[in-house]
Design a protein around this motif. Structure first.
Motif, PDB file in Angstrom:
ATOM      1  N   GLY A 249       3.481   2.805   2.100  1.00  0.00           N
ATOM      2  CA  GLY A 249       3.939   3.861   3.248  1.00  0.00           C
ATOM      3  C   GLY A 249       5.358   3.755   3.503  1.00  0.00           C
ATOM      4  O   GLY A 249       6.134   3.201   2.669  1.00  0.00           O
ATOM      5  N   THR A 250       5.726   4.667   4.749  1.00  0.00           N
ATOM      6  CA  THR A 250       7.064   4.860   4.926  1.00  0.00           C
ATOM      7  C   THR A 250       7.452   3.856   5.856  1.00  0.00           C
ATOM      8  O   THR A 250       8.810   3.904   5.953  1.00  0.00           O
ATOM      9  N   ILE A 251       6.633   3.348   6.554  1.00  0.00           N
ATOM     10  CA  ILE A 251       6.937   2.644   7.808  1.00  0.00           C
ATOM     11  C   ILE A 251       7.775   1.136   7.512  1.00  0.00           C
ATOM     12  O   ILE A 251       7.166   0.571   6.562  1.00  0.00           O
ATOM     13  N   GLN A 252       8.751   0.952   7.896  1.00  0.00           N
ATOM     14  CA  GLN A 252       9.611  -0.297   7.459  1.00  0.00           C
ATOM     15  C   GLN A 252       9.950  -0.864   8.716  1.00  0.00           C
ATOM     16  O   GLN A 252       9.923  -0.611   9.852  1.00  0.00           O
ATOM     17  N   ASP A 253      10.683  -2.179   8.490  1.00  0.00           N
ATOM     18  CA  ASP A 253      11.230  -2.784   9.348  1.00  0.00           C
ATOM     19  C   ASP A 253      10.580  -3.300  10.302  1.00  0.00           C
ATOM     20  O   ASP A 253       9.525  -3.958  10.245  1.00  0.00           O
ATOM     21  N   THR A 254      10.895  -3.369  11.823  1.00  0.00           N
ATOM     22  CA  THR A 254      10.069  -3.968  12.874  1.00  0.00           C
ATOM     23  C   THR A 254       9.058  -3.187  12.955  1.00  0.00           C
ATOM     24  O   THR A 254       7.894  -3.862  13.427  1.00  0.00           O
ATOM     25  N   GLU A 255       8.670  -1.828  12.561  1.00  0.00           N
ATOM     26  CA  GLU A 255       7.717  -1.283  12.818  1.00  0.00           C
ATOM     27  C   GLU A 255       6.577  -1.741  11.773  1.00  0.00           C
ATOM     28  O   GLU A 255       5.185  -1.526  12.109  1.00  0.00           O
ATOM     29  N   ALA A 256       7.201  -2.080  10.753  1.00  0.00           N
ATOM     30  CA  ALA A 256       6.131  -2.608   9.656  1.00  0.00           C
ATOM     31  C   ALA A 256       5.693  -4.030  10.117  1.00  0.00           C
ATOM     32  O   ALA A 256       4.221  -4.329   9.860  1.00  0.00           O
ATOM     33  N   ASP A 257       6.557  -4.768  10.658  1.00  0.00           N
ATOM     34  CA  ASP A 257       6.247  -6.050  11.107  1.00  0.00           C
ATOM     35  C   ASP A 257       4.808  -5.808  12.301  1.00  0.00           C
ATOM     36  O   ASP A 257       3.948  -6.542  12.286  1.00  0.00           O
ATOM     37  N   LEU A 258       5.135  -5.086  13.171  1.00  0.00           N
ATOM     38  CA  LEU A 258       3.969  -4.458  14.139  1.00  0.00           C
ATOM     39  C   LEU A 258       2.684  -4.120  13.344  1.00  0.00           C
ATOM     40  O   LEU A 258       1.630  -4.506  13.763  1.00  0.00           O
ATOM     41  N   LEU A 259       2.838  -3.511  12.158  1.00  0.00           N
ATOM     42  CA  LEU A 259       1.499  -2.922  11.551  1.00  0.00           C
ATOM     43  C   LEU A 259       1.103  -4.295  11.105  1.00  0.00           C
ATOM     44  O   LEU A 259      -0.380  -4.413  11.181  1.00  0.00           O
ATOM     45  N   ASN A 260       1.810  -5.055  10.460  1.00  0.00           N
ATOM     46  CA  ASN A 260       1.118  -6.376  10.045  1.00  0.00           C
ATOM     47  C   ASN A 260       0.434  -6.865  11.147  1.00  0.00           C
ATOM     48  O   ASN A 260      -0.521  -7.639  10.803  1.00  0.00           O
ATOM     49  N   LYS A 261       1.053  -7.059  12.297  1.00  0.00           N
ATOM     50  CA  LYS A 261       0.504  -7.754  13.329  1.00  0.00           C
ATOM     51  C   LYS A 261      -0.790  -7.276  13.908  1.00  0.00           C
ATOM     52  O   LYS A 261      -1.753  -7.867  14.149  1.00  0.00           O
ATOM     53  N   SER A 262      -0.672  -6.005  13.698  1.00  0.00           N
ATOM     54  CA  SER A 262      -1.925  -5.013  14.194  1.00  0.00           C
ATOM     55  C   SER A 262      -3.155  -5.448  13.513  1.00  0.00           C
ATOM     56  O   SER A 262      -4.289  -5.357  14.208  1.00  0.00           O
TER      57      SER A 262
ATOM     58  N   ILE B 198       5.332   8.018  -4.535  1.00  0.00           N
ATOM     59  CA  ILE B 198       3.710   7.993  -4.386  1.00  0.00           C
ATOM     60  C   ILE B 198       3.377   8.965  -5.722  1.00  0.00           C
ATOM     61  O   ILE B 198       2.243   8.550  -6.320  1.00  0.00           O
ATOM     62  N   GLY B 199       3.940  10.182  -5.765  1.00  0.00           N
ATOM     63  CA  GLY B 199       3.378  11.022  -6.958  1.00  0.00           C
ATOM     64  C   GLY B 199       3.391  10.526  -8.367  1.00  0.00           C
ATOM     65  O   GLY B 199       2.392  10.345  -8.921  1.00  0.00           O
ATOM     66  N   THR B 200       4.748   9.783  -8.633  1.00  0.00           N
ATOM     67  CA  THR B 200       5.027   9.298  -9.878  1.00  0.00           C
ATOM     68  C   THR B 200       4.024   7.953 -10.104  1.00  0.00           C
ATOM     69  O   THR B 200       3.244   8.001 -11.000  1.00  0.00           O
ATOM     70  N   ARG B 201       3.721   7.409  -9.016  1.00  0.00           N
ATOM     71  CA  ARG B 201       2.741   6.067  -9.163  1.00  0.00           C
ATOM     72  C   ARG B 201       1.475   6.684  -9.360  1.00  0.00           C
ATOM     73  O   ARG B 201       0.844   6.045 -10.161  1.00  0.00           O
ATOM     74  N   ALA B 202       0.864   7.521  -8.666  1.00  0.00           N
ATOM     75  CA  ALA B 202      -0.596   7.918  -8.810  1.00  0.00           C
ATOM     76  C   ALA B 202      -0.649   8.720 -10.345  1.00  0.00           C
ATOM     77  O   ALA B 202      -1.749   8.391 -10.950  1.00  0.00           O
ATOM     78  N   GLN B 203       0.513   9.249 -10.518  1.00  0.00           N
ATOM     79  CA  GLN B 203       0.244  10.125 -12.058  1.00  0.00           C
ATOM     80  C   GLN B 203       0.369   8.949 -13.098  1.00  0.00           C
ATOM     81  O   GLN B 203      -0.356   9.145 -14.064  1.00  0.00           O
ATOM     82  N   GLY B 204       1.123   8.215 -12.818  1.00  0.00           N
ATOM     83  CA  GLY B 204       1.457   6.864 -13.964  1.00  0.00           C
ATOM     84  C   GLY B 204       0.418   5.998 -13.890  1.00  0.00           C
ATOM     85  O   GLY B 204       0.423   5.267 -14.732  1.00  0.00           O
ATOM     86  N   GLY B 205      -0.685   5.883 -12.718  1.00  0.00           N
ATOM     87  CA  GLY B 205      -1.595   4.915 -12.753  1.00  0.00           C
ATOM     88  C   GLY B 205      -1.464   3.594 -12.199  1.00  0.00           C
ATOM     89  O   GLY B 205      -2.118   2.734 -12.488  1.00  0.00           O
TER      90      GLY B 205
END
Lengths: 375, 449, 326
Positions: free
Chosen positions: B56-69, B93-100
């Motif tokens: 996803g796009t969420i990074q940094d401290t907000e990503a830490d909170l996500l992990n905590k949640s 995300i488009g590249t990865r989805a198309q690329g498998g």
């Protein structure tokens, strides 16, 4: 292969480096060995050749993890190749050597670049999903928009301006510092931009071009200078059409180091006797430069101009990070990127980009011919 | 014999051509390859190996909170959730989805991008458990943002409210002005402040590196929704009316009354054109030090205002800085734009489904919101868990039945417009290009189908 | 190309070794002899001006990287003396930050592990191909070479998805699986090595062909007369003579791979991400910490600069072989 890579991935990175390099060198060494003994006559060598022809493709296919049937087909093809090679007019083993030298590069290029290129040409005439043939619709889109025409024109300007400036400055600098005191350090200074990733370079140039209003302190160097002399701050990145030029300066800044290093080495290769002879003839420095140095480094000049031209054609990160293509700064490579999942239109841009490289190719081909004639 | 040499060289190309065609064959039917008859989606993918990757796009401290949640839930269920946040999400995300090499789950901030991928059969339809959670805990509009055609592809995650106008209550009192209730009043207010201070009241920053221009799209969306109404807004984002429709042009003109008026912008930063070069975070400093009276930005901006690097101003109804929702054309209008994320899956193994169901549940929403900084539009959310005045205000707006909520239009449009020509169009517009020209350009880049 | 007499050749090689060992001494002696006449005051001034122009932007970044964020935002770096302020905070934040899934130290190691093999592979493969293009006559040689040359301009963006798909899904013709895919998972450098190798090949072949084709024909023929096959000629004659050119290209390739972001984003996932990828992420969720790039850029620059200084002499000896006979 996948097993090897998996095993490798489990190791410490510093153990991986020598192992993978070692494995690679080993394979390359075996290849060169077989190339060497290929043309030798005699039954023993013929048998070796036959074995390699059959077993090499089999090994490759098994390493790649294909089904046995594919490996069998490869073995049969290898056998056919052996017969072709055996009857080759240039002597048995000739084709074997040729394929040995070329196949690694040709195979990799085919899967990695040629196939996408061919696919791009087809996609340029298809819709966004590649499901329907749309004829020239994508090209009508490209040429029908003022903004896209600007992108094409900008690309052409980039490819005219950047190589010329980088090469001239790089050459001048190489000549000026040649044999000067502190040459190494002076060269390193101009080379330094090549050592900076673009993520870093974008921030460097922010501190050059940044513009604030006149009553605010400037953090961009150029506007700092302008306001110091009581001028009005200039918005270098947004003020069309000159903003294009300021973006080009960034690529020139990067590529000059490349030009300088290659040309400096070439200048050192110009025979000193020629220089001294010209000196004895009473020519001045400029005449010596034009009559001795430039002809002496001609092939290097062409290489440098060609390489930088292609880099300018492909430029996209500078435009993408500095302006995103707004304010009339778009270029083709960025247009390809910006089309995202719109594959048809992206491909149409890419095809035009590909056509733009044709003059460079033609020029280089003529040079190659010329060179061969002299030889 | 020379023809043999020649044939030798045509042969590999013939083989390559065949291989190329075959490759083209497999790559064009990637979507339907394994499960073509089973309806939309890429077919079975992923292993129930106890690990679920989320991108996803969420990074940094907000990503830490996500992990905590979700930490507690991970322990309970025995599933390891590996989250990776990246600025390059939209491009990758488009590249990865198309690329498998797609992740198991992705958190899409743009429903439009999700729709792009879903329509290419790269995304799994939402599993039943998720679908029932969505119908139970989210409004129909939110379910719509997670759907393409009739198929639901995921569940909303968090939400934000856009279109707040930030101001200083103390300054308002000093100038004797009130919070406006209509857009005309907002314009009058601007004029009044300008008359009193003799400087531009608004500070605006569009600068955001490669995404420069996006704050401008929020302005336009707010005005389209308020002037032309939600129906035209929906038609606009779905491209049922062209981008250069008179209704859109009129919204641009209304925005231009502020943004293109040299007397009204750009407080603390220069003239109209300086809007493009001002990073969108910088006006926080001007707000904090009082040099800027009004600033238009989403609810997340309180973090910027309270950033020590910007001067530590406080945010609250009685604090240094507070905010009101951009007023409607008529008093009492209650249309707002907002944003949020949709969680969609590229795999459909049991582990992934379990995680996806959990993320769409009120349990997760409460767990995350209690950690602070964000809100969710999940109806099962306890409003008391919101952590700051502006978030409580935002929850109030979201849960008010009278509110007409619309998702950020540029996030709903196809990426090439919503995250491309709309942004650059805003930049060109500020830089002096005529409204008609800008609108025609954006319209022309709309995907052909 | 002017014809080089065969008698020159042994001398040529001898001087080469000499040059290699005592390049500096030779340089110094020529310097004493001709410096006064070759470089003028004007040239020196021009060189210094260029050097200052080229260095100032980087110097600005270096100074900025030691300033506290409030000052970075509100005053120009050149006003460091009137607005003094010094901090190592930017370096500290970058080195000890936890903004990304990969730590800076790990990404630094990743960059090395990606770059070294990715610089070597294309060189070996390209020099083999360049040799064939230069010294083995065959039908369609020019066409094939032009084709390789033209591939340089393919926008890499167009090639990413097909290659990624090949690595991830393999290649099948009908039901026949030709290639099962790398299947090495996200922690392998495998795919990023191969991707860089492929994307570097066209330029590498083009440049190396230029140098390898300029090796005097007499040398190659002499070796062939002595009974050496193409393998030996390549290994014993061409490789040593072209080594300086190969080495200088290796340095460029090293820098390009080290500084690459586009290929890394797609092929170096998760735990194997290089330093450029981490730099891209350190600026925080909404780019508010962009000033951290100042210190980050310098940390990322260390290795390329060391490589340049350590291998600079190759540039001097380097392209000699090719360029003497324009």
């Amino acid at each position: 292969m996948s097993g090897f890579l998996k095993w490798l991935a489990g190791l410490n990175p510093f153990a991986q480096i020598p192992l993978v390099i070692g494995a690679f060198i080993l394979v390359a060494g075996i290849l060169i060995f077989f190339i060497e003994i290929a043309p030798r006559s005699g039954r023993r060598y013929t048998i070796i050749r036959a074995l390699v022809c059959v077993l090499a493709p089999v090994t490759v296919f098994l390493v790649l993890g294909s089904i046995p049937l594919a490996a069998v087909v490869a073995a049969v093809l290898g056998g056919v190749f052996f017969l072709l090679d055996y009857r080759s007019r240039e002597g048995a083993g000739y084709l074997f050597q040729l394929i040995g030298f070329l196949s690694p590069a040709v195979l990799l290029l085919t899967i990695g670049l040629l196939y996408p290129t061919v696919a791009t040409f087809f996609k340029a005439f298809m819709n966004a999903r590649g499901s329907r043939f749309v004829g020239l619709e994508n090209f009508v889109f490209v040429f029908g928009q003022e903004a896209n025409r600007v992108a094409i024109i900008n690309t052409i300007i980039w490819v005219l301006v950047v190589p010329a400036f980088s090469t001239i400055v790089g050459l001048a600098y190489a000549v000026f510092v040649d044999k000067a005191r502190g040459e190494k350090v002076l060269k390193a200074l101009v080379f330094m931009p090549m050592a900076i990733s673009f993520v870093g370079a974008s921030i460097i140039w922010k501190f050059v071009y940044d513009a604030n209003s006149v009553d605010q302190p400037q953090i961009g160097l150029l506007n700092g200078i302008i306001t110091f002399f009581s001028g009005q701050p200039v918005d270098f990145i947004n003020a069309a059409p000159w903003n294009n030029l300021f973006l080009m300066v960034i690529l020139i800044w990067v590529q000059t180091g490349f030009a300088m290093v290659v040309l400096s080495a070439a200048i050192k290769g110009v025979p000193a006797e020629q220089m001294e002879a010209a000196q004895l003839d009473g020519t001045n420095a400029w005449e010596r430069f034009v009559n001795v140095t430039v002809p002496g480094i001609r092939s290097s000049l062409i290489v440098v101009l060609t390489t930088i031209s292609i880099a300018s054609l492909k430029v996209f990160d500078i435009v993408q990070t500095m302006t995103g293509g707004a304010n009339g700064t778009n270029v083709l490579a960025n247009a390809v990127y910006a089309q995202k999942l719109e594959e048809g239109r992206a491909s149409a841009f890419a095809v035009i980009l590909f056509l733009l490289v044709l003059p460079i190719i033609i020029y280089n081909v003529r040079q190659m011919r010329l060179q061969k004639e002299i030889r | 014999m020379s023809f043999i040499v020649q044939r030798r060289f045509t042969a590999p190309f013939a083989i390559l051509a065949v291989a190329g065609l075959a490759l083209a064959g497999c790559s064009s039917d990637t979507g339907s390859g394994s499960g073509s008859s089973a309806g939309p989606g890429p077919g079975d993918a992923g292993d129930a190996d106890g690990v679920v990757t989320i991108y996803g796009t969420i990074q940094d401290t907000e990503a830490d909170l996500l992990n905590k949640s979700w930490a507690a839930w991970e322990k309970e269920s025995g599933i390891d959730i590996q989250y990776e946040g990246s600025k390059e999400f939209e491009a990758q995300i488009g590249t990865r989805a198309q690329g498998g090499t797609a992740p198991d789950l992705a958190i899409f901030p743009q429903p439009g991008l999700l729709g792009d991928l879903a329509s290419r059969d790269l995304v799994q339809p939402a599993p039943e458990g998720v679908a029932s959670n969505v119908s139970e805990f989210w409004g129909e509009d939110w379910a719509g943002y997670a759907s393409t055609g009739d198929t639901l592809y995921g569940a909303p995650l968090m939400a934000s409210v856009k279109g707040f106008v930030w101001y200083s209550p103390a300054q308002f009192k000093e100038w004797g002005v009130e919070v406006p209730t209509t857009y005309q009043e907002l314009l009058d207010l601007t004029k009044t402040i300008q008359g009193k201070t003799k400087t531009a009241p608004w500070c605006v920053g569009f600068g955001s590196d490669a995404a420069t221009g996006w704050p401008g799209t929020d302005w336009v969306e707010d005005l389209v929704l308020r002037e032309a109404g939600p129906d035209v807004y929906d038609q606009w984002v779905a491209h049922e009316i062209p981008f250069n429709d008179p209704a859109i042009k009129s919204a641009f003109d209304s925005v231009g009354e502020i943004l293109l008026n040299p007397d009204y912008v750009n407080a603390g930063f220069g003239d109209v054109k300086s809007i493009n070069t001002t990073p969108f975070g910088d006006p926080a400093r001007a707000l904090g030090d009082g040099s800027c009276a009004l600033h238009h930005q989403a609810s997340f901006y309180d973090g910027f205002i309270q950033d020590p690097a910007n001067g530590n101003a406080t945010v609250g109804p009685d604090a240094d800085i507070w905010a009101f929702i951009t007023p409607s054309v008529e008093a009492g209008g209650s249309a707002v734009t907002g944003g949020g994320e949709i969680v969609a899956a590229f795999s459909n193994d049991t582990d992934t489904v379990k995680v996806q169901e959990y993320l769409s549940s009120p349990e997760w929403a409460n767990s995350r919101v209690a950690l602070g900084g964000v809100i969710s539009a999940n109806k099962g959310l306890d409003p008391a868990s919101a952590s700051s005045p502006i978030l409580q205000e935002a929850i109030k707006v979201l849960q008010d039945p009278a509110t007409t909520f619309r998702f950020d239009g540029s996030d709903l449009m196809p990426g090439v417009v919503g995250a491309g020509s709309f942004w650059t169009g805003m930049v060109d517009w500020i830089n002096g290009k005529s409204t008609d020209e800008v609108l025609d350009n954006i319209e022309a880049t709309w995907p052909s189908e | 190309m002017s014809a080089v007499a065969p008698i020159d050749l042994p001398v040529d090689q001898k001087t080469k070794t000499q040059l290699g060992r005592g390049a500096r001494a030779v340089e110094r002696s020529t310097l004493r002899k001709s410096k006064a006449r070759l470089t003028s005051k004007g040239a020196t001034i021009a060189a210094i001006v260029i050097a200052i122009l080229w260095t100032t932007p980087t110097l600005g970044l270096l100074i900025t990287s030691f300033r506290p964020p409030e000052l970075i935002n509100t005053s120009g770096w050149w006003s460091i003396f009137t607005n003094p302020g010094f901090t190592l905070g930017n370096y500290d934040a970058v080195l000890n930050g936890s903004a990304t899934t990969v730590s800076l130290g790990q990404s630094f190691i990743n960059s090395i592990a990606i770059t070294l093999p990715a610089a070597l592979f294309p060189l070996v493969i390209a020099s083999l191909a360049a040799y064939a293009f230069a010294w083995i006559p065959f039908k369609g040689r020019n066409i094939l070479f032009i084709g390789v040359f033209a591939l340089q301009v393919v926008p890499i963006q167009m090639a990413l998805v097909p290659l990624l798909s090949l690595f991830a899904r393999g290649l099948s013709i009908g039901d026949f699986e030709i290639f099962a895919g790398l299947g090495a998972g996200g922690n392998s450098y495998g795919q990023v090595w191969i991707a860089h190798t492929i994307f570097a090949l066209p330029l590498a072949i083009f440049l190396l062909h230029n140098f390898i084709s300029e090796i005097p024909q007499e040398l190659i023929e002499a070796a062939r007369v002595d009974g050496a096959g193409h393998g030996q000629t390549f290994f014993r004659i061409v490789l040593p003579l072209a080594m300086p050119a190969i080495a200088s290209f290796a340095i460029f390739q090293f820098l390009w791979v080290w500084n690459d972001l586009l290929v890394a984003l797609v092929f170096a996932d998760g735990a194997v991400g290089p330093i450029t990828k981490v730099l891209r992420e350190i600026t925080g969720n909404r780019g508010q910490d962009w000033y951290l790039l100042t210190s980050g850029a310098f940390i990322a620059m260390i290795v390329p600069l060391i490589v340049f200084f350590a291998l600079q002499r190759f540039f001097v000896r380097g392209l000699l072989a090719g360029s003497t006979k324009g």
